[in-house]
Design an enzyme around this catalytic site. Sequence first.
Site, PDB file in Angstrom:
ATOM      1  CG  HIS A  89       5.683   0.075  -3.276  1.00 55.82           C
ATOM      2  ND1 HIS A  89       5.691  -1.124  -2.602  1.00 55.82           N
ATOM      3  CD2 HIS A  89       6.986   0.492  -3.322  1.00 55.82           C
ATOM      4  CE1 HIS A  89       6.929  -1.425  -2.260  1.00 55.82           C
ATOM      5  NE2 HIS A  89       7.734  -0.473  -2.682  1.00 55.82           N
ATOM      6  CB  ALA A 142      -0.944  -0.004   1.205  1.00 57.38           C
TER       7      ALA A 142
END
Length: 290
Positions: free
Chosen positions: A39, A37
């Site tokens: 990224h 999450a």
Amino acid sequence: MTESRFLIVESVAELRTRRRALNGTVGFVPTMGYLHAGHLALVAQAARENDHVIVSIFVNPTQFGPNEDFSRYPRNTERDLALLRDSAVDLIFMPPVAAIYPPGFQTAIEVSEVSQGLEGGRRPGHFRGVATVVCKLFNLVQPDRAYFGQKDAQQVAVIRQMAIDLDFPLDVVIAPTKRAPDGLALSSRNTYLTLVEREAAPVLYRALLGAALAYHEGQRDSETLRQIMLEALAAEPMVAVDYVSVADAGTLREQEGELTRRTLFSLAVRIGKTRLIDNLVLEAVAPKTG
């Protein structure tokens, strides 16, 4: 839900061709894959702030030491592409190692001062590998903005300094660390943790929060703040401490005595076979007068 429009590019030549066809601003999110999450939050921010988004997925061998985990670093390309499927990504650059480091490659980028101490002191050559690959990616992608997470604080400092020193015409954008509900900083390496180790891992954030609370309550002695972090970590028997640090947030030099500048609290530990890092930045507070 719209179908993703991204193209997967593996060669340098095709990346350059595709990049030239993009009109408007480009945001770039370099990754080593096994996306989470954090990224995806960087990708979403890049999409909000630019006309186009390029993501790279490349596990960079030159930033791993001889006793580190390059061969076992988590990889799952199919999963990564599925996670990006509904994002506003135009290009995904997934080069083989030989495209980045062709036969005869012999150039490296060294950022001398901010790479010292902390992670740099314990992982010789790590930041040379990071700076070299990011320099190459900046040159290839030619982004207007490049996005990184605060969790890797020293990496961020190295990349920002490199971009300044080498006159890259881009903004290095730093996003806040993305955390699980219990405070653990998201990291691809979290997948190494067993269930029991995962339950112990939030102690890193608790240690940082304890020092931050003391700081906000007026504690300014650097050694006292280090001890607060150490005591919190000592309460978790599964943790082996690598370091705790109270450093100048700009230079990353370790601070002694009373803190008067913007400060980076950071730490590294091992839980089982997994090495985890985390940090918080504390803004400078003017001393009381009168």
